[in-house]
Design an enzyme around this catalytic site. Structure first.
Site, PDB file in Angstrom:
ATOM      1  CB  SER A 141      -4.015   0.490 -11.007  1.00 55.35           C
ATOM      2  OG  SER A 141      -3.899   1.841 -11.949  1.00 55.35           O
ATOM      3  CE1 TYR A 154       1.325  -0.397 -12.978  1.00 55.54           C
ATOM      4  CE2 TYR A 154      -0.479   0.911 -13.576  1.00 55.54           C
ATOM      5  CZ  TYR A 154       0.231   0.378 -12.782  1.00 55.54           C
ATOM      6  OH  TYR A 154      -0.112   0.546 -11.260  1.00 55.54           O
TER       7      TYR A 154
HETATM    8  N1  LIG Z   1       1.696   5.124  -7.546  1.00 53.44           N
HETATM    9  C1  LIG Z   1       0.757   5.261  -8.269  1.00 53.44           C
HETATM   10  O1  LIG Z   1       0.104   6.038  -8.797  1.00 53.44           O
HETATM   11  C2  LIG Z   1       0.007   4.040  -8.261  1.00 53.44           C
HETATM   12  C3  LIG Z   1      -1.551   4.187  -8.716  1.00 53.44           C
HETATM   13  C4  LIG Z   1      -2.176   2.919  -8.766  1.00 53.44           C
HETATM   14  C5  LIG Z   1      -1.653   1.762  -8.312  1.00 53.44           C
HETATM   15  N2  LIG Z   1      -0.360   1.653  -7.885  1.00 53.44           N
HETATM   16  C6  LIG Z   1      -0.137   0.580  -7.564  1.00 53.44           C
HETATM   17  O2  LIG Z   1       0.600   0.547  -5.987  1.00 53.44           O
HETATM   18  C7  LIG Z   1       1.227  -0.502  -5.719  1.00 53.44           C
HETATM   19  C8  LIG Z   1       2.622   0.190  -5.130  1.00 53.44           C
HETATM   20  O3  LIG Z   1       3.118   1.065  -5.986  1.00 53.44           O
HETATM   21  P1  LIG Z   1       4.101   2.246  -5.541  1.00 53.44           P
HETATM   22  O4  LIG Z   1       3.508   3.586  -6.377  1.00 53.44           O
HETATM   23  O5  LIG Z   1       4.191   2.514  -4.040  1.00 53.44           O
HETATM   24  O6  LIG Z   1       5.497   2.142  -6.301  1.00 53.44           O
HETATM   25  P2  LIG Z   1       6.795   2.122  -5.687  1.00 53.44           P
HETATM   26  O7  LIG Z   1       7.238   3.173  -4.840  1.00 53.44           O
HETATM   27  O8  LIG Z   1       7.753   1.707  -6.993  1.00 53.44           O
HETATM   28  O9  LIG Z   1       6.858   0.801  -4.886  1.00 53.44           O
HETATM   29  C9  LIG Z   1       6.814  -0.500  -5.433  1.00 53.44           C
HETATM   30  C10 LIG Z   1       7.004  -1.533  -4.542  1.00 53.44           C
HETATM   31  O10 LIG Z   1       6.984  -2.993  -5.071  1.00 53.44           O
HETATM   32  C11 LIG Z   1       8.037  -3.753  -4.490  1.00 53.44           C
HETATM   33  N3  LIG Z   1       8.252  -4.687  -5.714  1.00 53.44           N
HETATM   34  C12 LIG Z   1       8.546  -4.558  -6.683  1.00 53.44           C
HETATM   35  N4  LIG Z   1       8.989  -5.653  -7.469  1.00 53.44           N
HETATM   36  C13 LIG Z   1       9.123  -6.485  -6.375  1.00 53.44           C
HETATM   37  C14 LIG Z   1       9.451  -7.970  -6.540  1.00 53.44           C
HETATM   38  N5  LIG Z   1       9.734  -8.685  -7.738  1.00 53.44           N
HETATM   39  N6  LIG Z   1       9.241  -8.656  -5.285  1.00 53.44           N
HETATM   40  C15 LIG Z   1       8.982  -7.897  -4.119  1.00 53.44           C
HETATM   41  N7  LIG Z   1       8.851  -6.679  -4.078  1.00 53.44           N
HETATM   42  C16 LIG Z   1       8.741  -6.146  -5.313  1.00 53.44           C
HETATM   43  C17 LIG Z   1       9.321  -2.770  -4.268  1.00 53.44           C
HETATM   44  O11 LIG Z   1       9.996  -3.387  -3.437  1.00 53.44           O
HETATM   45  P3  LIG Z   1      11.536  -3.857  -3.724  1.00 53.44           P
HETATM   46  O12 LIG Z   1      12.162  -2.976  -5.002  1.00 53.44           O
HETATM   47  O13 LIG Z   1      12.400  -3.485  -2.539  1.00 53.44           O
HETATM   48  O14 LIG Z   1      11.350  -5.244  -4.078  1.00 53.44           O
HETATM   49  C18 LIG Z   1       8.432  -1.815  -3.671  1.00 53.44           C
HETATM   50  O15 LIG Z   1       8.313  -1.710  -2.531  1.00 53.44           O
HETATM   51  C19 LIG Z   1       1.914  -1.152  -6.952  1.00 53.44           C
HETATM   52  O16 LIG Z   1       1.313  -2.343  -7.228  1.00 53.44           O
HETATM   53  C20 LIG Z   1       1.532  -0.035  -8.101  1.00 53.44           C
HETATM   54  O17 LIG Z   1       0.903  -0.589  -9.324  1.00 53.44           O
HETATM   55  C21 LIG Z   1       0.528   2.947  -7.810  1.00 53.44           C
END
Ligand SMILES: NC(=O)c1ccc[n+]([C@@H]2O[C@H](COP(=O)([O-])OP(=O)(O)OC[C@H]3O[C@@H](n4cnc5c(N)ncnc54)[C@H](OP(=O)(O)O)[C@@H]3O)[C@@H](O)[C@H]2O)c1
Length: 262
Positions: A141, A154
């Site tokens: 991120s 985070y």
């Molecule tokens: N959204 C943003 O603005 C943003 C910005 C920068 C970086 N990111 C990063 O992008 C990535 C994806 O985030 P997102 O925004 O798409 O969030 P999200 O919609 O909440 O998705 C998170 C994903 O991670 C999985 N996950 C969480 N805990 C897990 C575990 N213990 N084992 C296996 N899978 C797990 C969840 O699947 P299950 O719950 O089905 O396990 C889900 O598929 C993350 O690393 C986040 O930090 C996001």
């Protein structure tokens, strides 16, 4: 630069960015392995990819459980072939509070965001070393670049990912294995839908996935995007503490916790 025919594994594929990435990779002609805990969501995504003519398999696993994630990725490789591209995307986020000091949330963020990435790499690294080819990537991120008040855990977990992958990238450069650190700004996903403030330069998950796939094709070392948010984060590094404390005071008075507790 084509990804067609490659076996790509995406962790955290059941939602948000991971879901969009899996679809984008399938559109590029990759055979896509899907990993996350929510099996029913993986079934739905696999159905959509197959309906569009793609090839995919899934294996449900919790990335914080080392044997589970290794078994899941081995199972995918047994069905699709050796993994060419791993995207360790699974991640969680919650504010860091000081009163009470929410240590269990902090532990969870480090387990998923740091150890989850490392366990996922472990599942593919031996075979990549043997084949002298492969591509490792993690979704970090832009938050990795500054310790932010109310987001200490985070931001620290993502900084750990950046530094870990940097070392690995240099160590693996003569072994035929590429390493890419992806640092997105704000992306519209379930993770950010709880944010009540206006998120600058917010991207849809589909647009973010499209840009990430392009960066992967170019085997970028570090991909910070969008550039406007990346620049803002760089400037934040120079901002005095009093200014950041004031700018984030409202956020810290009522921090946005995820709908489902970590
Ligand atoms: N959204 C943003 O603005 C943003 C910005 C920068 C970086 N990111 C990063 O992008 C990535 C994806 O985030 P997102 O925004 O798409 O969030 P999200 O919609 O909440 O998705 C998170 C994903 O991670 C999985 N996950 C969480 N805990 C897990 C575990 N213990 N084992 C296996 N899978 C797990 C969840 O699947 P299950 O719950 O089905 O396990 C889900 O598929 C993350 O690393 C986040 O930090 C996001």
């Amino acid at each position: 630069m084509s990804l067609a025919g490659q076996v790509a594994v995406v962790t955290g594929a059941s939602s948000g960015l991971g879901w969009a990435l899996a679809q984008a990779l399938a559109t590029e002609g990759c055979k896509v392995g899907l990993v996350a805990r929510r099996r029913e969501r993986l079934v739905e995504l696999a159905g959509q990819i197959e309906k569009s003519g793609g090839t995919t398999v899934f294996a449900a696993a919790d990335v914080t459980e080392r044997p589970q994630v290794i078994a899941a990725i081995y199972d995918i490789a047994a069905r699709l072939g050796p993994v060419d591209l791993l995207i360790a995307n699974a991640g969680v986020g919650a504010p860091t509070t000081v009163d009470p000091f929410n240590v269990s949330d902090i532990e969870k963020m480090f387990r998923v965001n740091v150890l989850g990435v490392i366990y996922s790499l472990e599942a593919v690294l031996p075979q990549m070393l043997q084949r002298r080819r492969g591509h490792l990537a993690a979704i970090s991120s832009l938050a990795a670049y500054k310790g932010l008040p109310g987001e200490s855990a985070y931001t620290a977990s993502k900084a750990a990912v950046n530094v870990f992958l940097e070392g690995l990238r240099i160590q693996l450069r003569s072994k035929g294995i590429a390493v890419t650190t992806i640092c997105p700004g704000f992306v519209q996903t379930p993770m950010t839908e709880v944010n009540e403030f206006k998120m600058p330069w917010l991207l849809t998950a589909e647009e973010a996935a499209r840009r990430i796939v392009r960066a992967l094709k170019h085997k970028r070392k570090v991909y910070n995007f969008p550039w406007q948010t990346a620049l803002l984060m760089k400037l934040t590094r120079w901002a005095p503490d009093w200014l950041l404390e004031r700018m984030m005071r409202t956020y810290n008075e009522n921090p946005p916790f995820p709908k489902t507790p970590l």
